[in-house]
Design an enzyme around this catalytic site. Structure first.
Site, short mmCIF file in Angstrom:
data_model
loop_
_atom_site.label_atom_id
_atom_site.label_comp_id
_atom_site.label_asym_id
_atom_site.label_seq_id
_atom_site.Cartn_x
_atom_site.Cartn_y
_atom_site.Cartn_z
CD GLU B 67 -27.78 -44.98 53.23
OE1 GLU B 67 -28.23 -46.34 53.35
OE2 GLU B 67 -26.75 -44.65 53.05
CG HIS B 136 -21.06 -42.06 44.77
ND1 HIS B 136 -20.61 -43.54 44.58
CD2 HIS B 136 -20.91 -42.23 46.04
CE1 HIS B 136 -20.23 -44.13 45.79
NE2 HIS B 136 -20.56 -43.48 46.76
#
Ligand code: TPP
Ligand code: MG
Lengths: 337, 331
Positions: B67, B136
């Site tokens: 990322e 998450h």
């Protein structure tokens, strides 16, 4: 710029240019250090003294202002070489309104986007993926630019470096990772921060062409860089280069404790590799220049730097009202305390 | 507003996003999308379904799981003039790229003194889906809205998702565009108009009322609408203010609503403590003090890492009953 042949590069005129550029950087940086001690420059400021051959050799290997370049906070010499108005560079370092970023960036954040110089970054390693993005953009547009991404030996340990190397190899990005291995990350010596001090090997697992080269002899270094830049432009693939150099002064202007991490003897030995002194030897040996001429050039450049400083110092501090400018391109941020 | 005849289509929030992504890819060769599993795999939440086959690997780019690295590459590409749209598989993973986003993207225009721009969109699901557990489920919009230089939007409806994402892609600044997973299947009317944009910094009154303002964004706006419905049955007239855009923030609309209702509940899914709802609440208190008949109340997510067990997870996220309880606190 048509590519100069080796003979031209080594012509007296070119040798003089190399010499003038390296010496100019040194005198400019020394002036910055003086200004820092006078309180005219604040914050963190890192100079390039000792490493001049690296900046100059790269400059002559690329297509200046066409190719992209990005670096960390040791970012004074690159725009100076690219032709950025040195007064604007000095004014930025001094936080004045005539600076490249109107005083918003400072020494660590010098940019000249028009000339392809993308700064100027203070998070060690953070700019490396950005360099990947510059190369990505030129490839996306089918241009034949290369991107020079400079990074320190210390920065070479950051995770994003490996992430970027992987993507650069995966996507064939025309980027040259140039590690300026000056043997120290602040006060931490190479062997205390790198598991394997032969940093050039780190390109190999990614299938990136890699090598280590001497960055203190501007002539041999320039030839090496020219070959590497040409290969990268031609093949549109990444390259990983470990450039061996040395910084002669402290990590930054605020580092007055070099004895904590290196000895005087070591420094003296390193000074023998001084890229400027080395070129002077060559100039003398080849009868390109006399000592008198060198001294005259030095005097001229010292005066020039003095004038740059005076002009920059005459520039006012930015107006307080500018503090909200350029947070966004099209709106102002929330205001007030 | 003058009535303009534009055909509309009923579609899901997800399809509205997908539609505008495709349209902008077609409209501008500088626009491309990058992210994990967005191409060959069609996207974890299927937002980019079919796009790889249609537009090819140059425009729809599958990245490695890095990322920070690919966000940085997108930022560099944006500095060099392209208009990347980065999909975060979930916004929770954008934490890995936070240095790139906050330390780099958000500051480029400022540090260069206006020399460089960073026209970048980072979008993806933020907030709870269903039992995805603690790692998450983050709502990070408040973290990003905290940083000057970023624009942050959180549309609650299909039409806003459609219009705000186009605005985000055409915007010259880095934009964080958060999509609550619970919204993907929400249906709405979307105009068939490739130029349709919803400007940032404009809150929207989705339901008028006189007794209390329910101020929220993203999926909490849908909760507020449902709560208003139930409150009406109890004789309480609630106005639903959909903030839509956190940065810039439209306090004018929020204050005007409070001037009318004299009471406000700020609802947000993020952790209540230190969350963006606190910013809105304090602004109402500062700017509408004389209009208020009661202190502003916040109704936020519980201050715990989101648990896995469904009943506990549901406990954490504000629901209709929590909103009604907050309204009742106002007396
Ligand atoms: C993420 C981050 N960590 C730490 C620092 C503090 N810091 C600034 S420069 C530096 C050393 C970097 O050394 P190197 O990459 O070798 O570059 P050099 O200064 O030698 O050119 C450190 C630790 C920082 N700026 N950013
Ligand atoms: Mg170093």
């Amino acid at each position: 710029m048509a590519k100069a042949k080796l003979e031209e590069i080594e012509s007296p005129a070119m040798l003089e240019e190399f010499y003038r550029q390296m010496l100019f950087i040194r005198r400019f940086e020394e002036k910055c250090n003086v200004a820092y001690r006078l309180g005219k420059i604040g914050g963190y400021m890192h100079t390039y003294v000792g490493m001049e051959a690296t900046a100059v050799g790269i400059h002559h290997a690329i297509k200046p202002t066409y190719d992209y370049m990005i670096t960390a906070y040791r970012d004074h010499p690159q725009p100076l070489l690219l032709g950025t108005d040195p007064v604007k560079v000095m004014a930025e370092i001094m936080g004045r309104s005539d600076g490249m970023s109107r005083g918003k960036g400072g020494s660590m954040h010098v940019y000249d986007i028009e000339r392809g110089f993308f700064g100027g970054w203070g998070i060690v390693g953070g700019h490396i993926p950005l360099g990947g993005g510059l190369a990505f953009a030129s490839k996306y547009r089918n241009e034949d630019r290369v991107t020079i991404c400079l990074l320190g030996d210390g920065a070479a340990n950051q995770g994003v470096v490996f992430e970027t190397m992987n993507m650069a190899a995966l996507w064939d990005l025309p980027i040259i990772f140039c590690i300026e291995n000056n043997e120290f990350a602040m006060g931490t010596r190479l062997e205390y921060h790198a598991a394997d001090t032969e940093l050039y090997k780190r390109g190999e697992p990614f299938g990136i062409k890699s090598e280590r080269i001497d960055g203190m002899d501007v002539l041999s270094f320039h030839k090496d860089m020219q070959r590497i830049v040409d290969w990268t432009r031609e093949n549109q693939k990444p390259y990983w280069v470990e450039i061996m150099n040395y910084r002669f002064l402290g990590h930054g202007a605020a580092d007055n404790d070099r004895q904590l991490y290196r000895t005087k003897e070591e420094e003296d030995a390193a000074m023998k590799r001084d890229p400027i002194a080395r070129l002077e030897e060559i100039l003398l040996k080849r009868n390109v220049m006399t000592r008198e001429k060198m001294e005259a050039i030095d005097e001229e450049l010292t005066d020039q730097v003095e004038a740059i400083y005076e002009q920059a110092d005459a520039s006012p501090f930015p107006d307080a009202s500018e503090v909200y400018d350029n947070v966004y391109t099209d709106m102002e941020p929330e205001k007030g305390h | 507003m003058a009535a303009v005849e534009v055909a509309t289509q009923t579609m899901s929030y997800r399809d509205a996003i997908s539609k505008v992504l495709s349209e902008e890819i077609e409209a501008n060769p500088d626009v491309f999308i990058m992210g994990e599993d967005i191409g060959r795999y069609q996207g974890t939440f299927r937002v980019t379904q079919g796009m790889f086959d249609k537009y090819g690997e140059k425009r729809i780019i599958d990245t490695p799981i890095t990322e920070a690295g690919f966000t940085g590459i997108a930022i560099g590409a944006a500095m060099a003039g392209l208009r990347p749209v980065v999909e975060m598989m979930t916004m929770s993973f954008s934490i890995l790229a936070m240095d790139q986003i906050i330390n780099h993207a958000a500051k480029i225009h400022y540090m260069t003194g206006g020399q460089a721009k960073c026209p970048l969109v980072i979008r993806g699901p933020g907030g709870a889906a269903k039992q995805l557990s603690a790692q998450h489920t983050h709502c990070l919009e408040g973290w990003y809205a905290h940083a000057p230089g970023l624009k942050v939007v959180a549309p609650a409806t299909a039409i806003d998702a459609y219009g705000m994402l186009r605005q985000a892609i055409r915007d010259d600044n880095p934009v964080i565009f958060t999509e609550n997973p619970g919204l993907y299947t929400v249906m709405g009317e979307v105009p068939d108009d490739r130029e349709f944009v919803v400007p940032f910094g404009k809150a929207n009154i989705l339901r008028e009322g006189t007794d209390v303002s329910l101020v929220g964004y993203s999926r909490m706006t849908q909760i507020n609408l449902a709560a208003a419905e139930k409150l009406a049955e109890q004789g309480v007239s609630a106005e639903v203010v959909d903030v839509r855009s956190l940065s810039p923030l439209d306090m004018t609309t929020i204050n005007a609503s409070v001037a009318k209702t004299h009471r406000a509940v700020v609802v947000y899914e993020d952790w209540k403590f230190g969350g963006f709802g606190g910013e809105i609440a304090s602004r109402i208190a500062e700017e509408s003090f004389d209009d208020l008949d009661a202190p502003v109340v916040r109704c936020g997510g519980l201050n715990v890492p989101t648990p896995y067990a469904r009943n506990l997870e549901l406990e954490c996220i504000p629901d209709v009953d929590d909103v009604i309880a907050a309204v009742q606190k106002l007396g």
